[in-house]
Motif scaffolding. Structure first.
Motif, PDB file in Angstrom:
ATOM      1  N   LEU A  86       0.852  -1.386  -0.021  1.00  0.00           N
ATOM      2  CA  LEU A  86       0.056  -0.017  -0.005  1.00  0.00           C
ATOM      3  C   LEU A  86       0.875   1.167  -0.111  1.00  0.00           C
ATOM      4  O   LEU A  86       0.492   2.077  -0.683  1.00  0.00           O
ATOM      5  N   MET A  87       1.815   1.001   0.605  1.00  0.00           N
ATOM      6  CA  MET A  87       2.757   2.630   0.737  1.00  0.00           C
ATOM      7  C   MET A  87       3.904   2.498  -0.121  1.00  0.00           C
ATOM      8  O   MET A  87       4.228   3.842  -0.777  1.00  0.00           O
ATOM      9  N   ARG A  88       4.116   1.513  -0.858  1.00  0.00           N
ATOM     10  CA  ARG A  88       5.431   1.566  -1.902  1.00  0.00           C
ATOM     11  C   ARG A  88       4.990   0.965  -3.262  1.00  0.00           C
ATOM     12  O   ARG A  88       5.859   1.034  -3.960  1.00  0.00           O
ATOM     13  N   GLY A  89       3.942   0.123  -3.219  1.00  0.00           N
ATOM     14  CA  GLY A  89       3.707  -0.755  -4.554  1.00  0.00           C
ATOM     15  C   GLY A  89       4.295  -1.852  -4.362  1.00  0.00           C
ATOM     16  O   GLY A  89       5.091  -2.315  -3.264  1.00  0.00           O
ATOM     17  N   GLY A  90       4.263  -2.979  -5.163  1.00  0.00           N
ATOM     18  CA  GLY A  90       4.887  -4.191  -5.072  1.00  0.00           C
ATOM     19  C   GLY A  90       3.809  -5.217  -5.267  1.00  0.00           C
ATOM     20  O   GLY A  90       2.499  -4.996  -5.570  1.00  0.00           O
ATOM     21  N   VAL A  91       4.294  -6.467  -5.260  1.00  0.00           N
ATOM     22  CA  VAL A  91       3.152  -7.524  -5.128  1.00  0.00           C
ATOM     23  C   VAL A  91       3.395  -8.486  -3.825  1.00  0.00           C
ATOM     24  O   VAL A  91       4.425  -8.574  -3.478  1.00  0.00           O
ATOM     25  N   PHE A  92       2.440  -9.033  -3.469  1.00  0.00           N
ATOM     26  CA  PHE A  92       2.330  -9.818  -2.301  1.00  0.00           C
ATOM     27  C   PHE A  92       1.904 -11.387  -2.669  1.00  0.00           C
ATOM     28  O   PHE A  92       0.617 -11.140  -3.336  1.00  0.00           O
ATOM     29  N   LEU A  93       2.301 -12.522  -2.716  1.00  0.00           N
ATOM     30  CA  LEU A  93       2.045 -13.701  -3.214  1.00  0.00           C
ATOM     31  C   LEU A  93       2.101 -14.558  -2.255  1.00  0.00           C
ATOM     32  O   LEU A  93       3.067 -14.966  -1.473  1.00  0.00           O
ATOM     33  N   TYR A  94       0.892 -15.453  -1.890  1.00  0.00           N
ATOM     34  CA  TYR A  94       0.979 -16.658  -1.203  1.00  0.00           C
ATOM     35  C   TYR A  94       0.284 -17.831  -1.878  1.00  0.00           C
ATOM     36  O   TYR A  94      -1.081 -17.970  -1.769  1.00  0.00           O
ATOM     37  N   PRO A  95       0.717 -18.457  -3.077  1.00  0.00           N
ATOM     38  CA  PRO A  95       0.179 -18.955  -3.938  1.00  0.00           C
ATOM     39  C   PRO A  95      -0.333 -20.518  -3.311  1.00  0.00           C
ATOM     40  O   PRO A  95       0.215 -21.124  -2.477  1.00  0.00           O
ATOM     41  N   TRP A  96      -0.838 -21.179  -4.170  1.00  0.00           N
ATOM     42  CA  TRP A  96      -1.173 -22.594  -3.903  1.00  0.00           C
ATOM     43  C   TRP A  96       0.163 -23.156  -4.055  1.00  0.00           C
ATOM     44  O   TRP A  96       0.896 -22.734  -4.942  1.00  0.00           O
ATOM     45  N   ASP A  97       0.264 -24.342  -3.669  1.00  0.00           N
ATOM     46  CA  ASP A  97       1.506 -25.186  -3.380  1.00  0.00           C
ATOM     47  C   ASP A  97       1.013 -26.812  -3.627  1.00  0.00           C
ATOM     48  O   ASP A  97       0.021 -27.190  -3.152  1.00  0.00           O
ATOM     49  N   LYS A  98       1.932 -27.434  -4.307  1.00  0.00           N
ATOM     50  CA  LYS A  98       1.678 -28.892  -4.331  1.00  0.00           C
ATOM     51  C   LYS A  98       1.809 -29.857  -3.426  1.00  0.00           C
ATOM     52  O   LYS A  98       1.357 -31.189  -3.412  1.00  0.00           O
ATOM     53  N   ARG A  99       2.138 -29.098  -1.950  1.00  0.00           N
ATOM     54  CA  ARG A  99       2.331 -30.092  -0.997  1.00  0.00           C
ATOM     55  C   ARG A  99       1.129 -30.952  -0.503  1.00  0.00           C
ATOM     56  O   ARG A  99       0.929 -31.876   0.099  1.00  0.00           O
ATOM     57  N   GLU A 100      -0.139 -29.773  -0.622  1.00  0.00           N
ATOM     58  CA  GLU A 100      -1.382 -30.604  -0.085  1.00  0.00           C
ATOM     59  C   GLU A 100      -2.440 -30.101  -1.545  1.00  0.00           C
ATOM     60  O   GLU A 100      -3.070 -28.911  -1.399  1.00  0.00           O
ATOM     61  N   PRO A 101      -2.273 -30.778  -2.386  1.00  0.00           N
ATOM     62  CA  PRO A 101      -2.844 -30.254  -3.630  1.00  0.00           C
ATOM     63  C   PRO A 101      -4.301 -30.357  -3.765  1.00  0.00           C
ATOM     64  O   PRO A 101      -4.936 -29.455  -4.556  1.00  0.00           O
ATOM     65  N   ASN A 102      -4.780 -30.926  -2.504  1.00  0.00           N
ATOM     66  CA  ASN A 102      -6.606 -30.727  -2.434  1.00  0.00           C
ATOM     67  C   ASN A 102      -6.875 -29.327  -1.610  1.00  0.00           C
ATOM     68  O   ASN A 102      -8.065 -29.010  -1.676  1.00  0.00           O
ATOM     69  N   LYS A 103      -5.699 -28.767  -1.221  1.00  0.00           N
ATOM     70  CA  LYS A 103      -6.027 -27.513  -0.315  1.00  0.00           C
ATOM     71  C   LYS A 103      -5.718 -26.361  -1.180  1.00  0.00           C
ATOM     72  O   LYS A 103      -4.710 -26.194  -1.650  1.00  0.00           O
ATOM     73  N   PRO A 104      -6.780 -25.514  -1.260  1.00  0.00           N
ATOM     74  CA  PRO A 104      -6.774 -24.315  -2.325  1.00  0.00           C
ATOM     75  C   PRO A 104      -5.590 -23.319  -1.990  1.00  0.00           C
ATOM     76  O   PRO A 104      -5.241 -22.628  -2.908  1.00  0.00           O
ATOM     77  N   GLY A 105      -5.269 -23.297  -0.664  1.00  0.00           N
ATOM     78  CA  GLY A 105      -4.302 -22.128  -0.436  1.00  0.00           C
ATOM     79  C   GLY A 105      -4.194 -22.244   1.271  1.00  0.00           C
ATOM     80  O   GLY A 105      -4.852 -22.970   1.809  1.00  0.00           O
ATOM     81  N   LYS A 106      -3.310 -21.531   1.839  1.00  0.00           N
ATOM     82  CA  LYS A 106      -3.164 -21.277   2.893  1.00  0.00           C
ATOM     83  C   LYS A 106      -3.831 -20.224   3.793  1.00  0.00           C
ATOM     84  O   LYS A 106      -4.288 -20.371   4.978  1.00  0.00           O
TER      85      LYS A 106
END
Length: 163
Positions: A86-106
């Motif tokens: 919010l203050m400087r711009g940028g991107v934040f990612l917390y993507p899906w990962d294949k450790r728990e493929p049926n779990k859509p995210g954290k």
């Protein structure tokens, strides 16, 4: 600092030494372009190929797909990482990962994804599950429903989608 939206932009208040909240940021805007990203690199081997390609492009600097040098920041606390966006711009990612493929995210849709997505979009950014689907369009099915998250500077989120 208190960051607030009522659906017409984002403002920021800072608590002063007398205990009063002062309007210090009357119009918080996320720049459309950025050179910063935040992601937990220790999970790289578990991400989908598109996320790996996007991050590889960031790490490759001017020779990479984005054609510019990036700085990586990762606090590992979503509020702090999104505040920096919010203050400087940028991107934040917390993507899906294949450790728990049926779990859509954290991260949780209702009390992490939606509040941050609303702030980011009101500040001119984008907030998605995958670079395409808006977080705010996800229909909740459970109070603790989890989702992947990609949010921040609009043009960079478009690059995540294209990767």
């Amino acid at each position: 600092m208190l960051v607030l939206t009522v659906g017409a932009g984002v403002v920021g208040f800072t608590l002063d030494h007398q205990g009063l909240w002062r309007l210090t940021h009357p119009d918080i805007r996320i720049p459309a372009d950025t050179k910063e990203f935040a992601i937990n690199m220790s999970n790289r081997r578990h991400w989908a190929e598109g996320v790996q390609r996007y991050i590889d492009g960031c790490l490759s600097g001017v020779e990479g797909a984005q054609g510019k040098n990036f700085n990586m920041r990762w606090v590992a606390a979503m509020v702090a990482d999104v505040h920096r966006v919010l203050m400087r711009g940028g991107v934040f990612l917390y993507p899906w990962d294949k450790r728990e493929p049926n779990k859509p995210g954290k991260l949780r849709l209702m009390y992490e994804g939606n509040p941050m997505a609303l702030l980011v979009e009101q500040a001119g950014g984008k907030a998605t599950t995958d670079g395409v689907q808006r977080i705010l369009d996800v229909e909740p099915t459970d109070l603790h429903q989890r989702i992947p998250i990609a949010l921040g500077s609009a043009n960079e989120i478009d690059q995540v989608a294209a990767a």
